[in-house]
Design a protein around this motif. Structure first.
Motif, PDB file in Angstrom:
ATOM      1  N   ILE A  15      -7.713   2.420   1.487  1.00 17.84           N
ATOM      2  CA  ILE A  15      -6.472   3.096   1.116  1.00 17.84           C
ATOM      3  C   ILE A  15      -5.457   3.010   2.250  1.00 17.84           C
ATOM      4  O   ILE A  15      -4.254   2.840   2.012  1.00 17.84           O
ATOM      5  CB  ILE A  15      -6.749   4.553   0.720  1.00 17.84           C
ATOM      6  CG1 ILE A  15      -7.626   4.588  -0.540  1.00 17.84           C
ATOM      7  CG2 ILE A  15      -5.450   5.310   0.466  1.00 17.84           C
ATOM      8  CD1 ILE A  15      -8.045   5.980  -0.961  1.00 17.84           C
ATOM      9  N   VAL A  16      -5.919   3.115   3.502  1.00 16.33           N
ATOM     10  CA  VAL A  16      -5.007   2.947   4.637  1.00 16.33           C
ATOM     11  C   VAL A  16      -4.367   1.559   4.590  1.00 16.33           C
ATOM     12  O   VAL A  16      -3.162   1.403   4.820  1.00 16.33           O
ATOM     13  CB  VAL A  16      -5.751   3.158   5.971  1.00 16.33           C
ATOM     14  CG1 VAL A  16      -4.832   2.810   7.151  1.00 16.33           C
ATOM     15  CG2 VAL A  16      -6.222   4.598   6.098  1.00 16.33           C
ATOM     16  N   ALA A  17      -5.168   0.545   4.289  1.00 16.84           N
ATOM     17  CA  ALA A  17      -4.638  -0.818   4.186  1.00 16.84           C
ATOM     18  C   ALA A  17      -3.570  -0.911   3.095  1.00 16.84           C
ATOM     19  O   ALA A  17      -2.533  -1.562   3.271  1.00 16.84           O
ATOM     20  CB  ALA A  17      -5.764  -1.798   3.905  1.00 16.84           C
ATOM     21  N   LEU A  18      -3.810  -0.242   1.977  1.00 15.47           N
ATOM     22  CA  LEU A  18      -2.827  -0.261   0.891  1.00 15.47           C
ATOM     23  C   LEU A  18      -1.549   0.478   1.290  1.00 15.47           C
ATOM     24  O   LEU A  18      -0.453   0.095   0.885  1.00 15.47           O
ATOM     25  CB  LEU A  18      -3.435   0.358  -0.369  1.00 15.47           C
ATOM     26  CG  LEU A  18      -4.562  -0.453  -1.027  1.00 15.47           C
ATOM     27  CD1 LEU A  18      -5.177   0.327  -2.184  1.00 15.47           C
ATOM     28  CD2 LEU A  18      -4.041  -1.809  -1.500  1.00 15.47           C
ATOM     29  N   ILE A  19      -1.698   1.548   2.079  1.00 13.73           N
ATOM     30  CA  ILE A  19      -0.512   2.247   2.585  1.00 13.73           C
ATOM     31  C   ILE A  19       0.315   1.317   3.467  1.00 13.73           C
ATOM     32  O   ILE A  19       1.543   1.256   3.344  1.00 13.73           O
ATOM     33  CB  ILE A  19      -0.933   3.510   3.357  1.00 13.73           C
ATOM     34  CG1 ILE A  19      -1.509   4.564   2.404  1.00 13.73           C
ATOM     35  CG2 ILE A  19       0.258   4.095   4.131  1.00 13.73           C
ATOM     36  CD1 ILE A  19      -2.181   5.716   3.112  1.00 13.73           C
ATOM     37  N   VAL A  20      -0.351   0.594   4.354  1.00 17.16           N
ATOM     38  CA  VAL A  20       0.362  -0.355   5.217  1.00 17.16           C
ATOM     39  C   VAL A  20       1.032  -1.438   4.373  1.00 17.16           C
ATOM     40  O   VAL A  20       2.167  -1.849   4.658  1.00 17.16           O
ATOM     41  CB  VAL A  20      -0.604  -0.977   6.244  1.00 17.16           C
ATOM     42  CG1 VAL A  20       0.065  -2.114   7.009  1.00 17.16           C
ATOM     43  CG2 VAL A  20      -1.092   0.094   7.219  1.00 17.16           C
ATOM     44  N   TYR A  21       0.346  -1.872   3.335  1.00 15.66           N
ATOM     45  CA  TYR A  21       0.939  -2.863   2.419  1.00 15.66           C
ATOM     46  C   TYR A  21       2.223  -2.314   1.802  1.00 15.66           C
ATOM     47  O   TYR A  21       3.253  -2.983   1.771  1.00 15.66           O
ATOM     48  CB  TYR A  21      -0.083  -3.196   1.333  1.00 15.66           C
ATOM     49  CG  TYR A  21       0.290  -4.339   0.418  1.00 15.66           C
ATOM     50  CD1 TYR A  21       0.889  -5.488   0.911  1.00 15.66           C
ATOM     51  CD2 TYR A  21       0.001  -4.280  -0.952  1.00 15.66           C
ATOM     52  CE1 TYR A  21       1.203  -6.542   0.061  1.00 15.66           C
ATOM     53  CE2 TYR A  21       0.308  -5.325  -1.794  1.00 15.66           C
ATOM     54  CZ  TYR A  21       0.917  -6.458  -1.288  1.00 15.66           C
ATOM     55  OH  TYR A  21       1.224  -7.504  -2.115  1.00 15.66           O
ATOM     56  N   GLY A  22       2.162  -1.073   1.341  1.00 12.85           N
ATOM     57  CA  GLY A  22       3.343  -0.458   0.745  1.00 12.85           C
ATOM     58  C   GLY A  22       4.466  -0.275   1.736  1.00 12.85           C
ATOM     59  O   GLY A  22       5.644  -0.498   1.416  1.00 12.85           O
ATOM     60  N   ILE A  23       4.138   0.113   2.975  1.00 15.51           N
ATOM     61  CA  ILE A  23       5.170   0.268   4.005  1.00 15.51           C
ATOM     62  C   ILE A  23       5.831  -1.079   4.282  1.00 15.51           C
ATOM     63  O   ILE A  23       7.048  -1.178   4.411  1.00 15.51           O
ATOM     64  CB  ILE A  23       4.555   0.856   5.285  1.00 15.51           C
ATOM     65  CG1 ILE A  23       4.151   2.317   5.055  1.00 15.51           C
ATOM     66  CG2 ILE A  23       5.544   0.778   6.458  1.00 15.51           C
ATOM     67  CD1 ILE A  23       3.337   2.915   6.193  1.00 15.51           C
ATOM     68  N   GLY A  24       5.022  -2.118   4.371  1.00 14.70           N
ATOM     69  CA  GLY A  24       5.591  -3.447   4.615  1.00 14.70           C
ATOM     70  C   GLY A  24       6.531  -3.878   3.513  1.00 14.70           C
ATOM     71  O   GLY A  24       7.616  -4.417   3.771  1.00 14.70           O
ATOM     72  N   LEU A  25       6.147  -3.625   2.256  1.00 15.54           N
ATOM     73  CA  LEU A  25       6.983  -4.031   1.131  1.00 15.54           C
ATOM     74  C   LEU A  25       8.248  -3.185   1.014  1.00 15.54           C
ATOM     75  O   LEU A  25       9.317  -3.708   0.689  1.00 15.54           O
ATOM     76  CB  LEU A  25       6.175  -3.923  -0.172  1.00 15.54           C
ATOM     77  CG  LEU A  25       4.978  -4.860  -0.318  1.00 15.54           C
ATOM     78  CD1 LEU A  25       4.269  -4.591  -1.639  1.00 15.54           C
ATOM     79  CD2 LEU A  25       5.401  -6.321  -0.225  1.00 15.54           C
ATOM     80  N   SER A  26       8.140  -1.889   1.295  1.00 13.03           N
ATOM     81  CA  SER A  26       9.257  -0.987   1.054  1.00 13.03           C
ATOM     82  C   SER A  26      10.143  -0.763   2.274  1.00 13.03           C
ATOM     83  O   SER A  26      11.362  -0.619   2.133  1.00 13.03           O
ATOM     84  CB  SER A  26       8.724   0.380   0.591  1.00 13.03           C
ATOM     85  OG  SER A  26       7.973   0.259  -0.596  1.00 13.03           O
ATOM     86  N   LEU A  27       9.534  -0.719   3.468  1.00 15.29           N
ATOM     87  CA  LEU A  27      10.268  -0.312   4.662  1.00 15.29           C
ATOM     88  C   LEU A  27      10.258  -1.362   5.768  1.00 15.29           C
ATOM     89  O   LEU A  27      10.839  -1.140   6.837  1.00 15.29           O
ATOM     90  CB  LEU A  27       9.662   0.996   5.221  1.00 15.29           C
ATOM     91  CG  LEU A  27       9.498   2.155   4.226  1.00 15.29           C
ATOM     92  CD1 LEU A  27       8.769   3.314   4.887  1.00 15.29           C
ATOM     93  CD2 LEU A  27      10.848   2.604   3.691  1.00 15.29           C
TER      94      LEU A  27
END
Length: 240
Positions: A168-180
């Motif tokens: 889940i941490v990896a998915l959070i980082v994925y989302g941060i990369g895509l969004s921010l």
């Protein structure tokens, strides 16, 4: 036997090897992944986080891999003071080692890439628009999101355990990369940027330019402030 230094060292080395490795794959000339784009970079970094955290935890650390995380938990009383320096040292040295391995992995590609800025981007972050205060805010916000959500997923009410937590941490980082991630390349980790920037400055990289030390404070100050702010907000919200 727990060993925070070793876990953070090897985990961060894997993080940077795979994370900066995907950047190199996308950016360097004659790489088979050249021009595959931002989605590939964000995805590669997410897998890098997963691999690094799982490795670090298996070796006895808490899998921070990030001084902003370590300092945030320490500042709010949730991490022992005697472990801070070993964790930070492991993270910094691990990032340096990972960057050296990236250089070796793509050894034949540096001389075939003319743009020195692209070579630097394979090691450390840089802004799309150079505006240091705004860039620092971007890093602060991205790290705030990372740490706040890390606290949330490991909250007792959520009960995340085992490999599911790192995933889940990896998915959070994925989302941060895509969004921010667009404004600064989402360092959100002082060691990941600083250790690799040191490697860039001293390695005999063919045709490299300067290491842009005037920008180096941004991915240090922003993430540290963001991490501390996230822990404080999580405490005020009753999450910890």
């Amino acid at each position: 036997m727990e060993n925070g230094f070793v876990g953070e060292l090897i985990g961060t080395a894997i993080l940077v090897l795979m994370g900066n490795g995907v950047v190199s794959n996308v950016l360097l000339s004659k790489s088979k992944g050249q021009n595959s784009g931002w989605i590939v970079i964000a995805t590669g970094w997410a897998f890098a986080v997963l691999a690094g955290v799982v490795t670090a935890v298996a070796l006895g650390s808490q899998g921070h891999l990030n001084p902003a995380v370590t300092l945030a938990f320490y500042a709010l009383g949730h991490f022992p003071g005697n472990e801070v320096l070993p964790y930070l040292a492991g993270q910094l040295l691990g990032a340096f080692l990972g960057a050296v391995l990236v250089w070796l992995t793509y050894l034949s590609h540096w001389k075939n890439t003319e743009d020195a800025g692209i070579k630097l981007a394979c090691f450390s972050t840089g802004p799309a628009i150079r505006a240091p205060f705004a860039n620092m805010l971007t890093e602060l916000i991205g790290t705030f999101v990372l740490v706040f959500l890390v606290v949330a997923i490991f909250n007792k009410a959520v009960g995340t355990t085992g490999v599911l937590g790192p995933l889940i941490v990896a998915l959070i980082v994925y989302g941060i990369g895509l969004s921010l991630g667009g404004p600064t390349g989402f360092a959100i980790n002082p060691a990941r940027d600083f250790g690799a920037r040191i490697a860039h400055s001293i390695l005999p990289i063919a045709g490299k330019g300067p290491s842009d030390w005037s920008y180096a404070w941004v991915p240090i100050v922003g993430p540290i402030l963001g991490g501390i702010g996230a822990i404080a907000a999580a405490r005020l919200a009753g999450m910890i």
